[in-house]
Design an enzyme around this catalytic site. Structure first.
Site, mmCIF file in Angstrom:
data_model
loop_
_atom_site.group_PDB
_atom_site.id
_atom_site.type_symbol
_atom_site.label_atom_id
_atom_site.label_comp_id
_atom_site.label_asym_id
_atom_site.label_seq_id
_atom_site.Cartn_x
_atom_site.Cartn_y
_atom_site.Cartn_z
ATOM 1 N N ALA A 271 1.035 -1.098 0.017
ATOM 2 C CA ALA A 271 -0.010 0.001 -0.044
ATOM 3 C C ALA A 271 0.698 1.292 -0.088
ATOM 4 C CB ALA A 271 -1.066 -0.065 1.060
ATOM 5 N N PRO A 273 3.016 4.527 -0.766
ATOM 6 C CA PRO A 273 2.731 5.288 0.408
ATOM 7 C C PRO A 273 1.325 5.630 0.726
ATOM 8 C CG PRO A 273 3.131 6.771 -1.635
ATOM 9 C CD PRO A 273 3.107 5.403 -1.936
ATOM 10 N N LYS A 276 -3.488 4.815 -3.334
ATOM 11 C CA LYS A 276 -4.510 3.983 -3.871
ATOM 12 C C LYS A 276 -5.524 3.636 -2.622
ATOM 13 C CE LYS A 276 -1.753 2.428 -7.630
ATOM 14 N NZ LYS A 276 -0.472 3.043 -7.182
ATOM 15 N N ASP A 318 4.594 -8.507 5.360
ATOM 16 C CA ASP A 318 4.912 -8.997 4.158
ATOM 17 C C ASP A 318 3.691 -9.760 3.779
ATOM 18 O OD1 ASP A 318 5.546 -10.495 1.870
ATOM 19 O OD2 ASP A 318 7.745 -10.679 2.240
ATOM 20 N N ASP A 337 -0.931 -4.101 -5.760
ATOM 21 C CA ASP A 337 -0.241 -3.239 -6.568
ATOM 22 C C ASP A 337 1.406 -3.689 -6.164
ATOM 23 O OD1 ASP A 337 0.809 -1.168 -7.689
ATOM 24 O OD2 ASP A 337 0.295 0.158 -6.184
ATOM 25 N N CYS A 390 3.194 -0.847 -12.155
ATOM 26 C CA CYS A 390 3.678 0.529 -12.850
ATOM 27 C C CYS A 390 4.768 0.073 -13.928
ATOM 28 C CB CYS A 390 4.106 1.723 -11.961
ATOM 29 S SG CYS A 390 5.344 1.193 -10.905
#
Length: 442
Positions: A271, A273, A276, A318, A337, A390
């Site tokens: 998550a 920083p 989202k 984790d 993500d 990304c």
């Protein structure tokens, strides 16, 4: 860049250089570039620099950042030119000082005399000034031979595209029609994109406040606001009050594609920083858990939640180690993500192009597969997981998802915008992102 173990090379700018001088900015930026050449990330180099010089005025910081980021976006071209002008590379940080000076000569030709003069002043403060004369000669020769050097650089693959050879070849293979546009986008200055917190303001109210502040913006199809000219966040009306967040337009698709609804139990598995995470909470009233492996980065999540007036359970863990964080209750929605090459966001992180190696992609893909396997176990039957990177590399994106779906008969790939996979390539309006929506059979 070097394959040697990472080391610190940060150069302390000599006190006799005025802090507001171009020479000061040049030599400080050169220290940052030397750090990156030595294997350090620009983020870490900057954190150390600002910790050592906390009172650096905003204008001086801005000048240093412009030079450092610009030089790294053009990295590869400067070394080609220096190879034509030097028999052997100069020791660091002098070599990096010349890189920075060449970048400024290319982008600010109207100030060529000043750039050379100030670069020579900066060279006089490094390594007892032994290379002051060399720096002067190299830069003046670069000006005299500018036309010939430019033509030669444009004919060289790395110098023209400012990316490492393995990266260029990979893009050529995977995007035979788009590879040049991807490379060009990776060398540009990114736009400043904003997200409106609909819980605290409306888009119309924000647009009105921006008009009053004489800050021109345009609105993209997904609601993202793009500033015509980037400004410090302190100048953004409503930012301190939690009405706005800075977030790339491509990243804003994540919460929108996750298909969240009120009352759901949601996991943001990687998550930090927290952009989202916050966007999901702005879209729906959900019970959200946000994880990140780095405790210092989880604090960023909490800070963002507080500024925006939102609430979530934040844990440093984790996501693959279920025993460390999972309470046994399945999630209706999961945002995965995952860590990746970040090859879609290199204009924001230009050091990535040169710190990555071709073999890193397989390592990221292996880690991503482990994360997918772990998170699939905590997804409720009938639930949906959005896989996001990304990256623009197929091994981390479409190939990863195809392999996962083949391993799991209970996985159904859902379309996004009419396609099973959604690859946003970097362009003027947004960075490069990949999304795939997976549903677990009920």
């Amino acid at each position: 860049m070097t394959d040697q173990p990472r080391s610190r090379r940060l150069v302390a700018a000599p006190s006799r250089l005025p802090e507001d001088s171009l020479a000061y900015a040049l030599v400080t930026a050169a220290g940052l570039i030397a750090d990156v050449v030595g294997g350090l990330t620009l983020t870490d180099a900057l954190a150390t620099l600002w910790a050592r010089r906390p009172d650096t005025p905003p204008g001086v910081r801005g000048a240093i950042l412009d030079l450092a980021y610009g030089t790294l976006r053009d990295y590869g071209r400067q070394d080609f030119i220096l190879d034509q002008l030097l028999q052997n590379p100069l020791p660091e940080p002098v070599q990096s000082l010349l890189r920075v000076a060449l970048h400024r000569l290319d982008t600010r030709p109207d100030t060529a005399h000043t750039t050379v003069d100030q670069a020579v002043e900066a060279a006089a403060t490094l390594l007892e000034g032994k290379f002051k004369g060399v720096a002067n000669g190299v830069l003046r020769n670069a000006l005299r031979q500018a036309t010939e050097l430019r033509a030669a650089a444009d004919a060289d693959m790395v110098a023209e595209h400012r990316h490492p050879p393995w990266w260029i070849r990979r893009l050529k293979t995977q995007y035979p029609k788009d590879w040049r546009a991807i490379l060009v986008a990776g060398n540009t200055h990114p736009p400043m994109a904003l997200r409106v917190n609909s819980l605290r303001s409306s888009r119309d109210e924000v647009l009105e406040s921006f008009a009053d502040a004489n800050l021109p913006v345009r609105v993209l199809a997904n609601g993202t606001l793009i500033l015509e000219k980037p400004v410090p966040v302190g100048r953004l009306p409503g930012f301190a009050e939690g009405c706005l967040s800075v977030q790339d337009a491509g990243a804003q698709f994540a919460a929108q594609h996750l298909d969240v609804d009120d009352g759901q139990r949601v996991l943001d598995a990687c998550a930090a920083p927290g952009s989202k995470t916050c966007h999901i909470l702005e879209l729906a009233d959900v019970e959200l858990t946000a994880l990140d492996t780095d405790a210092s980065r989880t604090r960023r999540i909490s800070e963002n939640l507080t500024r925006l007036g939102l609430s979530a359970t934040v844990k440093a863990a984790d996501c693959r180690n279920l025993d460390a964080w999972w309470d046994g209750r399945p999630f209706d929605r999961i945002l995965a993500d995952v860590p990746c090459s970040a090859s879609g966001v290199v204009r924001r992180n230009p050091d990535i192009k040169w710190l990555r190696r071709g073999g890193d992609i397989a390592r990221f893909a292996s880690q991503q597969a482990e994360i997918l396997e772990a998170l699939w176990r905590v997804l409720a039957p009938g639930g949906k997981m959005l896989y996001a990177t990304c990256s623009v590399f197929a091994e981390e994106n479409g190939e990863q998802i195809a392999a996962f779906a083949a391993r799991h008969p209970d996985c159904r790939r859902l379309p996004i915008g009419g396609q099973l996979d959604c690859q946003y390539l970097p362009c003027t309006d947004h960075d490069g992102f990949f999304y795939a929506l997976l549903e677990k059979a009920a």
